[in-house]
Scaffold this motif. Structure first.
Motif: not given
Lengths: 575, 87
Positions: A81-103
């Motif tokens: 569950t704690g990993g979601y805190v990292l996702l929300a703050m460290l990765l998800a918003p910026y990867l969405r902004k980047f706007g491509k399809f895959t990692v």
């Protein structure tokens, strides 16, 4: 109606529902196949992420691991569950902004290198494939029980269904079917828990029941359980048995692995806006927490019920006679996952801590599925749990297979090997990649490296050591360059993979291991915890290699500045 | 004008990083702290047949994680508006 027919009916009805939705939302274009046209609402996306996320490991396996591990297994609860805190703050918003399809696409662009992209594909496939092995274990357990067959037969049937299911629809089909699967799995998980919590404590909310008084003794449930375990020679449920070092590293590994698993990250590419990526992570955790707050109660209560079944007159009296065993024991004996061996020939089921005297061998992965039978709940509840377990396993397996197939078709074939491939050819290669992944996972799933949740924990270690550091450094540092990222990922993945293979067998082939997790190579660090060390190595190597080579070009530094600010996040573009 | 906006972007990013650091300190304290490393120190506080550290490890930390993500999402939406960078 007997239990077998009822199981078939309920499972069949839920399958019809998923397949119906998949056909209704059948993927047409490649962009829909990968990212569902980005029109998914954060709450629905959160639910689908929950289904994607909560696999056979969470649903089928985790409560059983908790039941037998007690406090030590809190690492699973906090880590996943704690990993979601990292996702929300460290990765998800910026990867969405980047706007491509895959990692791998992000890693390839940010580190301006096809090599980096290819290495990311290798990391992704290694972690995802290990994860699918764990799912196959869970699918095998679930099918073997509800079709009343041997566990390996259950595995083959499950693999065939996963194949048909995942190949049929793309991401969009998966998004909406996963919402349906979430609903099925959460109802299936919580209803028996509520019944059992009421039976044992009178409190209808399992998370509160866990800390309430047991009806049978008038003392707290956990005190009661500790007492029974003491009588049988087991360590107390609430006591720490593992070393603090290993527990700490294990939790770190699961947390950053959560944030590094490609099939979860791609979820956040599908929300309309950057702000939605943040709240989507929150909604995902809301739906995940419903299960994760219930699981520790299910674990403790299942252990209590199990002991009560074997010792109907209390742990100080004689145990149950084998001839008088309840039906659920007989049912599970057929699968080979529950065994009785009358070592002292007295015809009684001696269930004790001492391995030489213990006669009752219970596979951890059956606890959640057997739980309603152990608690003698109505037969429709039992059927519902079978459907829920399959929903959990299928949805995650499908999401992982999507991640694997898009990495192969989109990041390897389309972008590097054959850029002129037609859309049709790309979809075909994606489906072939899925088929190969399922075949490999099934073969390895016959002799899995651990219980479902443990195998899955290894996958998290691999993601933690390879993908998470590369993504995080790519966003938070402008100085990490192509050489640093590639060297870091290879070092992190390589070291972790070798450590895992040394303990679990080379390529998970049984018997080829030199160490065991009971007596690991380094200090008390088990193979499931080593991902956090691998991540550390990844960070350090990337830092020093980058430091000793040239700065990334100006346009890459501009790219990093661009993804840090939400403004102007349009729809994703394919190149 | 372009310089002004890139200056603002730097300040926006610094503010974001500050919020992340505060959130992650809380994240670490409830899980790795209360749930694992500091459990012995909290063993005097009884919760339903066990101690506070056990509660944090199996329940409390998850509840705090939830609160943290929604706090972050809310705080960042505010920050986006302050800096006029919302999408």
């Amino acid at each position: 109606m007997d239990q077998f027919t009822l199981n078939l009916l309920v499972v069949g009805a839920t399958f019809a529902l998923y397949i119906g939705i998949a056909i209704w939302a059948r993927a047409g274009s490649t962009s829909e196949f990968y990212a569902a046209g980005r029109g998914v609402h954060p709450v629905l996306n959160g639910m689908a992420t929950g289904a994607d996320w909560m696999s056979a490991a969470s649903f089928i396996s985790m409560a059983g691991i908790i039941a037998f591990g007690g406090y030590d297994t809190s690492a699973y609860l906090m880590g996943w569950t704690g990993g979601y805190v990292l996702l929300a703050m460290l990765l998800a918003p910026y990867l969405r902004k980047f706007g491509k399809f895959t990692v791998p696409e992000f890693i390839g662009d940010r580190f301006y290198s096809q090599t980096a992209r290819t290495v990311a594909v290798i990391c992704l496939i290694t972690a995802s494939l290990t994860y699918v092995i764990g799912q196959m274990t869970g699918v095998g357990v679930a099918f073997s029980r509800f079709l009343e067959v041997e566990v390996s037969t259950g595995l083959f049937i499950g693999a065939a269904i996963v194949f048909m299911y995942a190949v049929l629809g793309g991401m969009k089909g998966i998004t909406y079917t996963q919402v349906a699967q979430y609903v099925v799995l959460i109802i299936a998980y919580t209803i028996p828990a509520i019944f059992i919590s009421l039976q044992l404590t009178g409190n209808p909310l399992p998370p509160l029941g866990l800390f309430a008084d047991a009806k049978s003794t008038g003392e707290p449930l956990l005190t009661t359980l500790n007492g029974l375990l003491n009588d049988l020679g087991f360590a107390e449920y609430t006591k720490q048995k593992d070393t603090t070092l290993n527990m700490f590293l294990f939790t770190v590994s699961l947390m950053i692995g959560t944030a590094g698993l490609p099939h979860v990250i791609v979820r956040f590419f599908t929300v309309p806006k950057v702000s939605d990526a943040r709240s989507s992570a929150g909604w995902a955790l809301v739906f995940i927490a419903l299960l994760y707050l219930t699981a520790p109660a299910v674990g403790a209560m299942a252990r209590l019920n199990l002991i009560d079944t074997v010792y109907p007159n209390g742990t100080t009296s004689a145990p149950l006679a084998y001839e008088a065993r309840p039906d659920w024991v007989k049912n599970w004996e057929q699968t080979g996952l529950l065994k009785f061996e009358d070592k002292n020939g007295d015809g009684l089921i001696d269930y004790v801590a001492d391995g030489d005297k213990n006669e009752f061998d219970v596979n951890r992965d059956i606890i959640t599925l057997a739980n309603p039978e152990i608690a003698q709940l109505p037969s429709w509840v039992i059927a519902l749990v079978a459907a829920g377990g399959l929903a959990a396993a299928l949805s995650t397996a499908a999401g992982l297979l999507m991640a694997i197939s898009s990495a192969v078709s989109h990041d390897l074939i389309k972008s590097q090997i054959n850029p002129s491939i037609s859309e049709k050819g790309e979809l075909l290669s994606a489906r072939i990649a899925m088929g190969v992944a399922i075949a490999v996972a099934t073969w390895l799933g016959l002799n899995p490296p651990g219980f479902a949740a443990q195998t899955v924990a290894l996958a998290f270690g691999l993601a933690a050591s390879s993908i998470f550091p590369a993504l995080m450094m790519g966003i938070f540092s402008k100085r990490i360059n192509n050489k640093g990222a590639v060297a870091g990922m290879l070092a992190g993945l390589g070291v972790t993979l070798v450590y895992i293979f040394l303990h679990k067998g080379w390529f998970f082939v049984p018997g080829t291991n030199s160490f065991t997790d009971a007596d690991p190579l380094l200090l008390s660090i088990k193979s499931t915890s080593f991902g956090s060390i691998g991540a550390l190595i990844n960070f350090a190597v990337a830092y020093f290699v980058s430091k000793s080579s040239e700065e990334p070009p100006a346009e890459i530094q501009d790219l990093v500045e661009m993804i840090r600010v939400p403004r102007g996040a349009g729809a994703a573009v394919d190149h | 004008m372009a310089d002004q906006s890139s200056h603002d972007d730097k300040a926006y990013w610094a503010a974001n990083v500050r919020i992340i650091i505060i959130s992650l300190v809380i994240w670490a304290v409830v899980s790795f702290g209360f749930g694992i490393l500091l459990r012995p120190a909290l063993s005097g506080i009884a919760v339903g047949g066990t101690d506070l550290g056990f509660w944090f490890a199996q329940q409390g930390s998850i509840i705090v994680f939830l609160a943290l993500i929604f706090f972050y999402a809310w705080r960042m939406n505010k920050l986006d508006k302050e800096y006029g960078v919302d999408d």
